[in-house]
Design a protein around this motif. Structure first.
Motif, PDB file in Angstrom:
ATOM      1  N   SER A 383       0.935  -1.150  -0.095  1.00 55.84           N
ATOM      2  CA  SER A 383      -0.291  -0.267  -0.041  1.00 55.84           C
ATOM      3  C   SER A 383       1.099   0.944  -0.251  1.00 55.84           C
ATOM      4  N   SER A 387       6.292   1.926  -4.173  1.00 55.09           N
ATOM      5  CA  SER A 387       6.386   2.846  -5.127  1.00 55.09           C
ATOM      6  C   SER A 387       8.337   2.789  -4.827  1.00 55.09           C
ATOM      7  N   TYR A 536     -13.732  -1.899   3.533  1.00 50.06           N
ATOM      8  CA  TYR A 536     -12.880  -0.909   2.493  1.00 50.06           C
ATOM      9  C   TYR A 536     -14.018  -1.666   1.441  1.00 50.06           C
ATOM     10  N   GLN A 550      -4.826  -0.182  -2.549  1.00 49.14           N
ATOM     11  CA  GLN A 550      -5.000   0.520  -4.351  1.00 49.14           C
ATOM     12  C   GLN A 550      -5.851   1.561  -2.534  1.00 49.14           C
ATOM     13  N   ARG A 551      -6.893   0.250  -2.262  1.00 47.26           N
ATOM     14  CA  ARG A 551      -7.965   1.750  -1.377  1.00 47.26           C
ATOM     15  C   ARG A 551      -7.228   2.405  -0.176  1.00 47.26           C
ATOM     16  N   ALA A 553      -4.480   3.316   0.109  1.00 49.16           N
ATOM     17  CA  ALA A 553      -2.986   4.441  -0.659  1.00 49.16           C
ATOM     18  C   ALA A 553      -4.043   5.618  -0.514  1.00 49.16           C
ATOM     19  N   GLU A 554      -5.542   5.156  -1.165  1.00 47.58           N
ATOM     20  CA  GLU A 554      -6.196   6.295  -1.774  1.00 47.58           C
ATOM     21  C   GLU A 554      -7.003   6.978   0.038  1.00 47.58           C
ATOM     22  N   ALA A 555      -7.245   6.243   0.861  1.00 55.68           N
ATOM     23  CA  ALA A 555      -8.273   6.144   2.187  1.00 55.68           C
ATOM     24  C   ALA A 555      -8.294   7.699   2.319  1.00 55.68           C
ATOM     25  N   ARG A 556      -9.501   8.079   2.440  1.00 53.69           N
ATOM     26  CA  ARG A 556      -9.515  10.120   3.369  1.00 53.69           C
ATOM     27  C   ARG A 556     -10.385   9.849   4.045  1.00 53.69           C
ATOM     28  N   SER A 561      -9.014  14.916   3.908  1.00 48.83           N
ATOM     29  CA  SER A 561      -7.595  14.380   3.837  1.00 48.83           C
ATOM     30  C   SER A 561      -7.122  13.335   3.439  1.00 48.83           C
ATOM     31  N   ARG A 562      -6.148  13.067   2.778  1.00 49.53           N
ATOM     32  CA  ARG A 562      -5.259  11.287   3.733  1.00 49.53           C
ATOM     33  C   ARG A 562      -5.354  10.197   4.617  1.00 49.53           C
TER      34      ARG A 562
END
Lengths: 626, 130
Positions: A383, A387, A536, A550-551, A553-556, A561-562
């Motif tokens: 997650s 990168s 999720y 992915q969810r 990493a993108e959760a708000r 806000s992240r």
């Protein structure tokens, strides 16, 4: 002792690693743990059987011990064995003690024979490893030994089926015969062993060379430089092989569970009960079966190392390192086993003679990186660190593994100076000869490992998964569900508890969703990934965590806000390294320490350390701008 | 106690003779024996032949256990394993960084003995390696 008072008792005794469990298995067809390592039999194994002439007997396999008169603690293997024998004597039952002696270490085994005869036990001596002895060009004059001891002596190999009938016939004869007087002081064990063990007539150079095989192998494996290097390489290879082989096997199991879920949905149709069965019960079962290949492969790998006799060498190599932390080489095997699962490892601590050292090992075992942590590690690394590239992820994975070892060693160092302080017993450990592992023993180990994992851990996981599904799907009292697009789970009982804990866990970077995951994984760590998947709305997160990663990493947050970043990820990893999130482990500690004091202590210190270190990590990472 | 003359001033006692005596007597016998004879040998020889810890004995050098300088319970435990007064031992190797000794007894057992314990096992060197 479970049978009636009229059923005679046949008690198998012997020094650790004398081949006793192999004889037990040959006699009863039972599934005693067989290993070439001192003190492997950690439970009293027993079976009821009928002898050739119809006598019904109870056969008990005691843990190995060296002497009846040198017991330092009643909780060790020797204490258990001695307590059992004293109980048998007091019960008034007819008892026959069958002492198994390793034919290759006859002099040592005869010391215990002398002890048993002095104590007046009716005795049958079974000298084992006949095949190994003959291969080395030696043979036993068992008639001469029998005359000298004054009790029956058999020379057998547990690999041969004929050994069973031979032993059982003599057992039946001896049970019917009154005990005669024996002269136990007229012989010296070492001298007698030399008198009755002699070269075979056809002994040749090849046979003689087998006698020094262990020495030649040891000159490499215990070399001051090559030994530790080979040891590290072997352990790395074992763990790498386990994961390489387990991955495709786990994928195959997962595929089968998914198929089962689809089939169940089709058979029962859509509905709340179907959802409960599929997402609650079957998902939990899927988690169990998904882990089975890893647990079984690691257990079999360890068993192979036991059976060869190499693990005793491992203990020899790492003793000095463990001494620095208040442990000894004997703690090495349980600590290593803890990498597969802490539950059998805690049972295996019975081989540690020193009660304080044993307790310390039990208390730090939950910190070893067991396989249940791996899915969560994998999910978080995927997650938040994908990168950074595979090399960084692999490095972090290795670092997490060693963090477990390091934290266990630090905890041990602290415990030996506080809760378990006191003088420790020095290391004395028999080093067995090298042997080839038997395929039958390895197959039996695969079966017992899968059975034990399913029974001891699986039930907890399935139950916790089912309960969690209910908590996640039942709306909390007083909660008004508004169809505003938010997931129903946000209004559940679990969500309310998760929200209530937020003020406490926010300094560690955890929100209500992670709190739910942590609550779920209190029963078993494996549930973390599945729970986050449910929260999720990602189906089958246990099988394929990529969409969930992915969810995450993108959760708000609600304000956009992240929700999570690297600080939260690191904090969560630290929490998983340190917290004892396993009900089965807690139950095992309670069983081995005979009370709730130490399991509660373990929960308290690991959760306190986990929370404090998570807060430090989260706040530190934020300060560093990660 | 009968014995054979292997080196001047020292009588080595066979294991058979040792085995005919209870362990406590054997230890005393060895102690008395060496104390009585020490005045007959040079100081250097006396130093190598008087009881000294197993820790530090040269690899491959056969020795005989003179006494076990430890609490009674531990002494009995070690004796049961095969390391008792009168037992013959040879150190096969030592683990790195001051780790345990890998020891073989004349009765065929091989053991890992922790360094702390090896300092409490007092041995006398045998005249010739066996």
């Amino acid at each position: 002792m479970t049978d009636s008072k009229d059923t005679p008792l046949v008690v198998l005794v012997g020094r650790p690693n004398s081949g006793k469990s192999s004889i037990y298995n040959r006699l009863t067809g039972g599934d005693a743990v067989v290993a070439n390592y001192p003190g492997v039999t950690v439970d009293l194994l027993h079976a009821t059987m009928v002898l050739p002439k119809g006598t019904r007997v109870e056969v008990v396999d005691l843990p190995g011990f060296y002497s009846l008169n040198a017991v330092l603690d009643p909780k060790t293997d020797e204490g258990v064995a001695r307590g059992f024998l004293e109980g048998a004597k007091a019960s008034g039952r007819r008892v026959l003690v069958v002492q198994v002696v390793d034919g290759n270490r006859l002099g040592l085994g005869l010391r215990l024979t002398q002890d048993l005869l002095k104590d007046g036990w009716p005795l049958l001596v079974v000298v084992s490893q006949r095949d190994v002895t003959l291969d080395a060009g030696l043979d036993l004059d068992h008639a001469a030994l029998q005359r000298r001891l004054g009790v029956p002596v058999l020379h057998v190999s547990a690999h041969e089926a004929a050994a069973r009938d031979a032993v059982l016939q003599v057992v039946e004869t001896q049970l019917a015969r009154p005990l005669g007087p024996v002269d136990v002081l007229a012989w010296d064990p070492d001298v007698l062993a030399q008198q009755v063990m002699h070269d075979r007539e056809d002994v040749d150079a090849t046979m003689r060379s087998r006698r020094s095989l262990t020495d030649r192998v040891d000159s490499w494996l215990l070399h001051p430089v090559f030994g530790p290097a080979l040891f590290l390489a072997l352990m790395t290879l074992l763990f790498a092989a386990v994961f390489l082989v387990a991955d495709p096997a786990s994928a195959a199991v997962d595929a089968m569970v998914t198929l089962g879920r689809q089939l169940l949905s089709r058979l029962l149709g859509e509905g709340l009960f179907t959802q409960f069965l599929v997402d609650g019960v079957l998902a939990g079962a899927g988690t169990v079966f998904g882990f089975l290949p890893q647990v079984v492969l690691l257990s079999v790998g360890m068993e192979a190392l036991y059976a060869t006799g190499y693990l005793a060498r491992g203990a020899f190599l790492v003793d000095r390192l463990l001494q620095l932390l208040g442990l000894s080489g004997r703690a090495f095997v349980p600590l290593l086993m803890g990498h597969a699962c802490a539950v059998p490892a805690i049972t295996a601590t019975r081989v540690i003679r020193d009660p304080r050292e044993r307790l310390t090992t039990i208390l730090v075992l939950p910190l070893m990186t067991c396989s249940a942590r791996i899915p969560t590690y994998g999910l978080i690394l995927a997650s938040f660190f994908s990168s950074q590239g595979p090399l960084v992820q692999a490095g972090m994975f290795v670092a997490l593994y060693f963090s477990g070892v390091l934290s266990a060693l630090v905890a041990s160092w602290i415990l030996r100076r506080t809760a378990t302080r006191g003088r420790g017993l020095p290391l004395v450990m028999e080093m067995p000869d090298y042997r080839a592992p038997s395929a039958q023993v390895l197959l039996r180990k695969a079966w017992t490992a899968s059975r034990d994992f399913t029974q001891q851990v699986g039930k907890t996981i399935v139950l916790a998964s089912a309960v969690l599904w209910v908590l996640l799907n039942v709306t909390a009292p007083g909660e008004v569900v508004v169809d505003d697009g938010s997931p129903a789970i946000e209004h559940s009982v679990a969500a309310r508890v998760g929200h209530a804990l937020e003020p406490l866990t926010a300094p560690a970077g955890f929100d209500w969703r992670i709190n739910i995951g942590l609550m779920a994984s209190f029963g078993a760590r494996e549930l973390m990934v599945g729970t986050l998947g449910v929260i999720y709305g990602v189906e089958n997160a246990g099988e394929d965590p990529a969409p969930l990663a992915q969810r995450l990493a993108e959760a708000r947050h609600a304000d956009g806000s992240r929700a999570y970043g690297v600080p939260t990820a690191l904090s969560l990893l630290v929490f998983f390294v340190l917290a004892c999130q396993c009900i089965s482990t807690v139950a095992a500690i309670r069983r081995e320490t005979h009370g709730w004091r130490w399991p509660l202590f373990t929960l308290a210190y690991t959760y306190a350390a986990a929370f404090i270190m998570s807060v430090v990590t989260f706040q530190g990472a934020k300060l560093l701008g990660l | 106690m009968q014995g054979r003359q292997d080196v001047p001033g020292i009588t080595l006692v066979s294991r058979w003779e040792l085995s005919r005596n209870p362990p406590g007597n054997v230890a005393n016998e060895i102690d008395n024996h060496y104390h009585n004879r020490m005045s007959l040998v040079s100081p250097a020889a006396a130093a190598s032949l008087s009881p000294h810890p197993l820790w530090g004995v040269a690899l491959g050098q056969w020795t005989q256990v003179a006494s076990l300088e430890m609490p009674e319970q531990e002494r009995r435990w070690l004796a049961a394993m095969g390391v008792h007064a009168g037992a013959r031992l040879v150190v096969l190797r030592t683990a790195a960084w001051g780790g345990p000794l890998h020891v073989r007894t004349a009765s065929g057992g091989t053991f890992a003995l922790g360094a702390a314990l090896a300092r409490q096992v007092m041995v006398v060197q045998e005249a010739t390696p066996t």
